[in-house]
Design an enzyme around this catalytic site. Sequence first.
Site, mmCIF file in Angstrom:
data_model
loop_
_atom_site.group_PDB
_atom_site.id
_atom_site.type_symbol
_atom_site.label_atom_id
_atom_site.label_comp_id
_atom_site.label_asym_id
_atom_site.label_seq_id
_atom_site.Cartn_x
_atom_site.Cartn_y
_atom_site.Cartn_z
ATOM 1 N N LYS A 35 2.264 1.324 -8.247
ATOM 2 C CA LYS A 35 3.499 2.015 -9.337
ATOM 3 C C LYS A 35 4.062 0.894 -9.871
ATOM 4 C CE LYS A 35 3.825 6.145 -6.387
ATOM 5 N NZ LYS A 35 4.523 7.049 -5.539
ATOM 6 N N ARG A 74 -4.520 1.189 -6.040
ATOM 7 C CA ARG A 74 -3.759 2.361 -5.053
ATOM 8 C C ARG A 74 -4.006 2.023 -3.494
ATOM 9 N NH1 ARG A 74 -3.307 5.969 -8.962
ATOM 10 N NH2 ARG A 74 -2.297 7.290 -7.811
ATOM 11 N N TYR A 86 -17.451 -3.184 6.952
ATOM 12 C CA TYR A 86 -16.463 -2.538 7.834
ATOM 13 C C TYR A 86 -15.777 -3.481 8.654
ATOM 14 C CZ TYR A 86 -16.373 2.582 8.697
ATOM 15 O OH TYR A 86 -15.938 3.835 8.466
ATOM 16 N N THR A 110 4.313 1.938 -1.807
ATOM 17 C CA THR A 110 2.758 1.951 -2.494
ATOM 18 C C THR A 110 2.449 0.952 -3.111
ATOM 19 O OG1 THR A 110 3.632 2.938 -4.522
ATOM 20 C CG2 THR A 110 2.536 4.458 -2.757
ATOM 21 N N GLU A 170 -12.898 -2.593 11.110
ATOM 22 C CA GLU A 170 -11.733 -2.088 12.048
ATOM 23 C C GLU A 170 -10.990 -3.276 12.645
ATOM 24 O OE1 GLU A 170 -13.512 1.155 14.272
ATOM 25 O OE2 GLU A 170 -13.489 2.423 12.626
ATOM 26 N N ASP A 175 11.728 3.710 1.690
ATOM 27 C CA ASP A 175 10.320 4.046 0.981
ATOM 28 C C ASP A 175 10.832 3.492 -0.540
ATOM 29 O OD1 ASP A 175 8.295 4.816 -0.307
ATOM 30 O OD2 ASP A 175 8.244 6.772 0.547
HETATM 31 C C1 LIG Z 1 4.050 8.026 -4.879
HETATM 32 C C2 LIG Z 1 5.262 8.039 -3.385
HETATM 33 C C3 LIG Z 1 4.387 7.906 -2.031
HETATM 34 C C4 LIG Z 1 3.072 8.570 -1.869
HETATM 35 O O1 LIG Z 1 2.231 7.659 -2.303
HETATM 36 P P1 LIG Z 1 0.586 8.526 -2.383
HETATM 37 O O2 LIG Z 1 0.251 7.052 -2.463
HETATM 38 O O3 LIG Z 1 0.579 9.316 -3.455
HETATM 39 O O4 LIG Z 1 0.549 8.973 -1.167
HETATM 40 C C5 LIG Z 1 5.600 8.206 -0.992
HETATM 41 N N1 LIG Z 1 6.809 7.946 -1.135
HETATM 42 C C6 LIG Z 1 7.503 7.919 -2.512
HETATM 43 C C7 LIG Z 1 8.921 7.753 -2.659
HETATM 44 C C8 LIG Z 1 6.584 8.050 -3.505
HETATM 45 O O5 LIG Z 1 7.112 7.807 -4.889
#
Ligand SMILES: *Cc1c(COP(=O)(O)O)cnc(C)c1O
Length: 410
Positions: free
Chosen positions: A221, A227, A47, A218, A49, A192
């Site tokens: 990807k 993740r 933990y 994220t 925090e 994003d």
């Molecule tokens: C995949 C994605 C997210 C969210 O990611 P999670 O880890 O699935 O919550 C947010 N914004 C965009 C543009 C994405 O492609």
Amino acid sequence: MVQNNKVFELINKEKQRQFEGLELIASENYVSEDVLQCMGSILTNKYSEGYPGKRYYNGNQFIDEIEIEAIERAKNLFKVNFANVQPYSGSPANLAVCFALLNLGDTVMGMSLDSGGHLTHGFKVSFSGSFYNAVNYGVDSNGYINYDEILSLAQKAKPKLIWAGFSAYSRILDWKKFREISDEVGAYLVADISHVAGLIASGVYPSPVGFADVITTTTHKTLRGPRGAMILSNDEEIAQKIDKAIFPGLQGGPHNHITAGIAVALKEASTDEFKKYSQQVVINAKKLAESLSNLGYKIISGGTDNHLFLVDMVSSVGLSGKEVGDILDSVGITVNKNAIPNDGRKPWDPSGIRIGTPALTTRGMKEKEMEIVAQFIDRAIKNSKNKEEMEEIRREIVNFTKVFKIPGIQ
Ligand SMILES: *Cc1c(COP(=O)(O)O)cnc(C)c1O
């Protein structure tokens, strides 16, 4: 012990599924053995925090060093001054940005889901469309963003925050134009980059640094990490608000095993090898789109500048995206059904599929293999009623994938 456990048996089945299949889901990838090792480590026991040097629990001397390392690597790779590496995933990261910068009911603007935006950019059933007054922009009939339209929508709606980013848009975003629009209406610009973070880190897709007030991404990807997610910025005041929004605003203890995996993935992403990988991801996407187009499939916007593209299946072969997704699944090709711009069909049975090349490229596939993959896709769709031919395609795919390794499998 392990053999008798149902969950481990299922993990082994999933390993086999991954190994014997063609993974074309644009948001997926295969992490390295080192990243896997971090995620399966004892760091999950701790933990922590708070932030490095300011923890609510004792015993964090090594965790602090790991988190500092992840932050430093994120700052170096993306060339920003501040990084928060604690968001549990992309959606909570986006929620944290809203929590940090907005009041309930404020107006936000983002790309609509059916044009390629994300749920968290103002879709009505998401927090982002129910706690805030969301206005959506779309794409034109050719599948391209129209910046004049965004500007005039923004002038009318006066959003406090504009989302620029996507889950299913195959073209370059003009970050500078988004900045100009945001300045025009006094909005925060949040980029994003979840889908293209790895491409940006490699310099094969433009970076929003210098244009966006905040960048969310994220890590799992194209960046090929665990993740998780990160929030980046160059403004100290904003960075402080974001740190507070993540903890104590929204989250408790950070997932330290993930933080370690992010640190490792960021180092991997800074190598020449990764740069070559990202270049090949884009080359492969262009090649696969072109091969499918030559076979008569309608690619939205006519091609791609990144790692993904959409295929309009209704106008290509008279089948919905769901039907095609299920047909391909039955031979071991994994895609996802996806809305296409101005889709008249429902989200659970849209007109298109989304195809991406990050995962197959990690397995070492190149242009030659993309042509073969296009043929597998076409054969499966055209022979979907012929059981024997479908079984033959499945056998060929199992055989084809054998030489392309996945870290952590075998
Ligand atoms: C995949 C994605 C997210 C969210 O990611 P999670 O880890 O699935 O919550 C947010 N914004 C965009 C543009 C994405 O492609």
